[in-house]
Design an enzyme around this catalytic site. Structure first.
Site, mmCIF file in Angstrom:
data_model
loop_
_atom_site.group_PDB
_atom_site.id
_atom_site.type_symbol
_atom_site.label_atom_id
_atom_site.label_comp_id
_atom_site.label_asym_id
_atom_site.label_seq_id
_atom_site.Cartn_x
_atom_site.Cartn_y
_atom_site.Cartn_z
ATOM 1 N N CYS A 80 0.854 -1.183 0.000
ATOM 2 C CA CYS A 80 0.000 0.000 0.000
ATOM 3 C C CYS A 80 0.892 1.237 0.000
ATOM 4 O O CYS A 80 1.826 1.341 0.802
ATOM 5 C CB CYS A 80 -0.890 -0.015 1.234
ATOM 6 S SG CYS A 80 -1.897 1.482 1.420
ATOM 7 N N CYS A 83 0.218 3.106 3.862
ATOM 8 C CA CYS A 83 0.663 2.522 5.142
ATOM 9 C C CYS A 83 1.717 1.431 5.000
ATOM 10 O O CYS A 83 2.228 0.947 6.006
ATOM 11 C CB CYS A 83 -0.535 1.993 5.910
ATOM 12 S SG CYS A 83 -1.264 0.483 5.247
ATOM 13 N N CYS A 128 -7.231 -1.307 1.289
ATOM 14 C CA CYS A 128 -6.229 -1.810 2.224
ATOM 15 C C CYS A 128 -6.918 -2.017 3.568
ATOM 16 O O CYS A 128 -7.598 -1.120 4.077
ATOM 17 C CB CYS A 128 -5.094 -0.787 2.349
ATOM 18 S SG CYS A 128 -3.907 -1.157 3.658
ATOM 19 N N CYS A 131 -5.214 0.718 6.433
ATOM 20 C CA CYS A 131 -5.464 2.172 6.425
ATOM 21 C C CYS A 131 -6.770 2.544 5.742
ATOM 22 O O CYS A 131 -7.189 3.697 5.808
ATOM 23 C CB CYS A 131 -4.296 2.920 5.778
ATOM 24 S SG CYS A 131 -4.150 2.687 3.985
ATOM 25 N N CYS A 151 -8.086 -5.559 -10.058
ATOM 26 C CA CYS A 151 -7.624 -4.466 -10.916
ATOM 27 C C CYS A 151 -7.265 -3.270 -10.031
ATOM 28 O O CYS A 151 -8.139 -2.681 -9.404
ATOM 29 C CB CYS A 151 -8.744 -4.123 -11.895
ATOM 30 S SG CYS A 151 -8.280 -2.936 -13.153
#
Length: 171
Positions: A80, A83, A128, A131, A151
Protein backbone atom coordinates in the site's frame (compact mmCIF):
# COMPACT_ATOMS: atom_id res chain seq x y z
CA UNK A 1 -25.72 -3.16 -20.08
CA UNK A 2 -29.09 -4.90 -20.19
CA UNK A 3 -32.27 -4.02 -18.30
CA UNK A 4 -31.77 -6.83 -15.78
CA UNK A 5 -28.31 -5.50 -14.80
CA UNK A 6 -29.65 -1.95 -14.54
CA UNK A 7 -32.63 -3.07 -12.45
CA UNK A 8 -30.41 -5.12 -10.11
CA UNK A 9 -28.27 -2.03 -9.50
CA UNK A 10 -31.28 0.11 -8.62
CA UNK A 11 -32.81 -2.57 -6.41
CA UNK A 12 -29.56 -2.85 -4.47
CA UNK A 13 -29.40 0.90 -3.70
CA UNK A 14 -31.43 0.67 -0.44
CA UNK A 15 -28.85 -1.81 0.89
CA UNK A 16 -25.96 0.58 0.24
CA UNK A 17 -25.56 1.85 3.83
CA UNK A 18 -25.36 -1.71 5.14
CA UNK A 19 -22.90 -2.82 2.44
CA UNK A 20 -20.62 0.18 2.81
CA UNK A 21 -18.80 -1.43 5.74
CA UNK A 22 -15.63 -3.22 4.70
CA UNK A 23 -15.48 -6.97 4.99
CA UNK A 24 -12.23 -8.91 4.81
CA UNK A 25 -11.58 -10.53 1.45
CA UNK A 26 -11.30 -14.32 1.42
CA UNK A 27 -8.02 -15.20 -0.23
CA UNK A 28 -5.46 -17.98 -0.15
CA UNK A 29 -2.30 -16.89 1.66
CA UNK A 30 -1.66 -16.37 5.34
CA UNK A 31 -0.87 -12.71 5.94
CA UNK A 32 1.02 -10.90 8.66
CA UNK A 33 -0.54 -9.68 11.88
CA UNK A 34 -1.46 -5.99 12.03
CA UNK A 35 -3.90 -3.63 13.67
CA UNK A 36 -6.19 -1.50 11.49
CA UNK A 37 -5.41 2.20 11.81
CA UNK A 38 -7.95 4.64 13.17
CA UNK A 39 -6.78 7.92 11.65
CA UNK A 40 -8.67 10.45 9.52
CA UNK A 41 -7.97 10.44 5.80
CA UNK A 42 -6.36 13.87 6.18
CA UNK A 43 -3.55 12.16 8.13
CA UNK A 44 -2.17 10.80 4.83
CA UNK A 45 -2.28 14.07 2.85
CA UNK A 46 1.39 14.95 3.43
CA UNK A 47 2.58 11.31 3.29
CA UNK A 48 1.54 10.43 -0.29
CA UNK A 49 1.44 12.34 -3.59
CA UNK A 50 -1.63 14.41 -4.43
CA UNK A 51 -2.60 11.86 -7.12
CA UNK A 52 -2.20 8.95 -4.68
CA UNK A 53 -4.26 10.77 -2.04
CA UNK A 54 -7.06 11.34 -4.54
CA UNK A 55 -7.15 7.63 -5.44
CA UNK A 56 -6.56 6.21 -1.96
CA UNK A 57 -8.78 8.46 0.13
CA UNK A 58 -11.20 10.09 -2.31
CA UNK A 59 -11.73 6.84 -4.27
CA UNK A 60 -10.72 8.27 -7.65
CA UNK A 61 -9.40 6.10 -10.49
CA UNK A 62 -6.18 6.81 -12.34
CA UNK A 63 -6.15 6.83 -16.14
CA UNK A 64 -5.43 3.45 -17.75
CA UNK A 65 -1.86 2.96 -18.98
CA UNK A 66 -0.62 5.77 -16.71
CA UNK A 67 1.19 3.59 -14.15
CA UNK A 68 4.63 2.13 -14.83
CA UNK A 69 3.71 -0.65 -12.36
CA UNK A 70 1.37 -2.11 -14.99
CA UNK A 71 4.42 -3.44 -16.87
CA UNK A 72 6.52 -4.51 -13.84
CA UNK A 73 6.85 -8.30 -13.61
CA UNK A 74 9.95 -8.61 -11.42
CA UNK A 75 9.87 -10.77 -8.27
CA UNK A 76 8.79 -8.81 -5.23
CA UNK A 77 5.90 -7.47 -3.20
CA UNK A 78 3.35 -4.74 -3.91
CA UNK A 79 2.58 -2.68 -0.81
CA UNK A 80 0.00 0.00 0.00
CA UNK A 81 1.42 3.40 -0.98
CA UNK A 82 0.05 4.92 2.23
CA UNK A 83 0.66 2.52 5.14
CA UNK A 84 3.07 0.05 3.48
CA UNK A 85 0.99 -3.06 4.25
CA UNK A 86 1.95 -5.82 1.77
CA UNK A 87 -1.06 -6.36 -0.50
CA UNK A 88 0.04 -8.55 -3.43
CA UNK A 89 2.80 -11.00 -4.33
CA UNK A 90 4.45 -10.66 -7.75
CA UNK A 91 3.63 -14.27 -8.62
CA UNK A 92 -0.07 -13.35 -8.51
CA UNK A 93 0.31 -10.54 -11.07
CA UNK A 94 -0.76 -10.95 -14.70
CA UNK A 95 -1.20 -8.81 -17.80
CA UNK A 96 -4.94 -8.19 -18.06
CA UNK A 97 -4.59 -5.84 -21.03
CA UNK A 98 -6.68 -3.24 -19.18
CA UNK A 99 -3.91 -0.71 -18.51
CA UNK A 100 -3.94 -1.23 -14.75
CA UNK A 101 -1.82 -3.59 -12.63
CA UNK A 102 -3.89 -6.75 -12.15
CA UNK A 103 -3.58 -9.70 -9.79
CA UNK A 104 -5.35 -13.04 -9.33
CA UNK A 105 -5.54 -12.62 -5.54
CA UNK A 106 -4.34 -10.40 -2.70
CA UNK A 107 -2.46 -11.49 0.40
CA UNK A 108 -5.00 -13.11 2.73
CA UNK A 109 -6.58 -10.75 5.22
CA UNK A 110 -4.91 -7.64 3.79
CA UNK A 111 -7.92 -6.37 1.80
CA UNK A 112 -11.37 -5.27 2.76
CA UNK A 113 -14.22 -5.24 0.23
CA UNK A 114 -17.48 -3.38 -0.16
CA UNK A 115 -20.10 -2.87 -2.84
CA UNK A 116 -19.66 0.18 -5.08
CA UNK A 117 -22.62 1.62 -7.01
CA UNK A 118 -20.86 4.59 -8.65
CA UNK A 119 -21.57 3.18 -12.13
CA UNK A 120 -25.18 2.26 -11.17
CA UNK A 121 -24.66 -1.52 -11.25
CA UNK A 122 -22.85 -3.06 -8.26
CA UNK A 123 -19.12 -3.69 -8.36
CA UNK A 124 -16.84 -5.01 -5.63
CA UNK A 125 -14.43 -2.31 -4.49
CA UNK A 126 -11.45 -3.19 -2.34
CA UNK A 127 -9.38 -1.29 0.17
CA UNK A 128 -6.23 -1.81 2.22
CA UNK A 129 -7.44 -3.52 5.40
CA UNK A 130 -5.02 -1.48 7.53
CA UNK A 131 -5.46 2.17 6.43
CA UNK A 132 -8.66 1.88 4.38
CA UNK A 133 -6.99 3.26 1.24
CA UNK A 134 -8.97 2.54 -1.94
CA UNK A 135 -7.00 0.24 -4.25
CA UNK A 136 -9.37 -0.80 -7.04
CA UNK A 137 -12.11 -3.25 -8.01
CA UNK A 138 -12.27 -7.03 -8.25
CA UNK A 139 -13.95 -8.71 -11.22
CA UNK A 140 -14.83 -12.33 -12.04
CA UNK A 141 -13.03 -12.35 -15.41
CA UNK A 142 -9.49 -13.29 -14.39
CA UNK A 143 -7.33 -16.32 -15.13
CA UNK A 144 -6.94 -19.48 -13.03
CA UNK A 145 -6.49 -20.36 -10.25
CA UNK A 146 -9.10 -17.91 -8.86
CA UNK A 147 -10.90 -16.60 -11.95
CA UNK A 148 -10.64 -13.15 -10.36
CA UNK A 149 -9.03 -9.94 -11.62
CA UNK A 150 -7.98 -7.62 -8.81
CA UNK A 151 -7.62 -4.47 -10.92
CA UNK A 152 -5.48 -1.97 -8.99
CA UNK A 153 -4.62 1.70 -9.32
CA UNK A 154 -0.85 1.75 -9.73
CA UNK A 155 -0.50 5.02 -7.82
CA UNK A 156 -2.04 3.28 -4.78
CA UNK A 157 0.86 0.78 -4.70
CA UNK A 158 4.62 0.71 -4.26
CA UNK A 159 6.71 -2.16 -5.58
CA UNK A 160 9.47 -3.60 -3.39
CA UNK A 161 11.85 -5.91 -5.29
CA UNK A 162 12.50 -9.33 -3.79
CA UNK A 163 16.13 -8.45 -2.90
CA UNK A 164 15.05 -5.41 -0.82
CA UNK A 165 13.68 -5.42 2.72
CA UNK A 166 10.05 -4.42 3.08
CA UNK A 167 9.71 -1.06 4.83
CA UNK A 168 8.22 -0.94 8.31
CA UNK A 169 4.48 -0.36 8.42
CA UNK A 170 3.80 3.37 8.45
CA UNK A 171 1.43 5.07 10.86
Amino acid sequence: MNRRTLLAGFLALPALPVMSRLSLADTHEVGMSFEPLDVPHSFWKDKVSAEAFEVLFEEATERPDSSPLDKVYDAGTYICAACYLPLFRSEDKFDSGTGWPSFTQPIKGHMGTKQDFKLIWPRTEYHCARCGGHQGHVFKDGPPPTGERWCNNGVALRFVPENETLPELRA
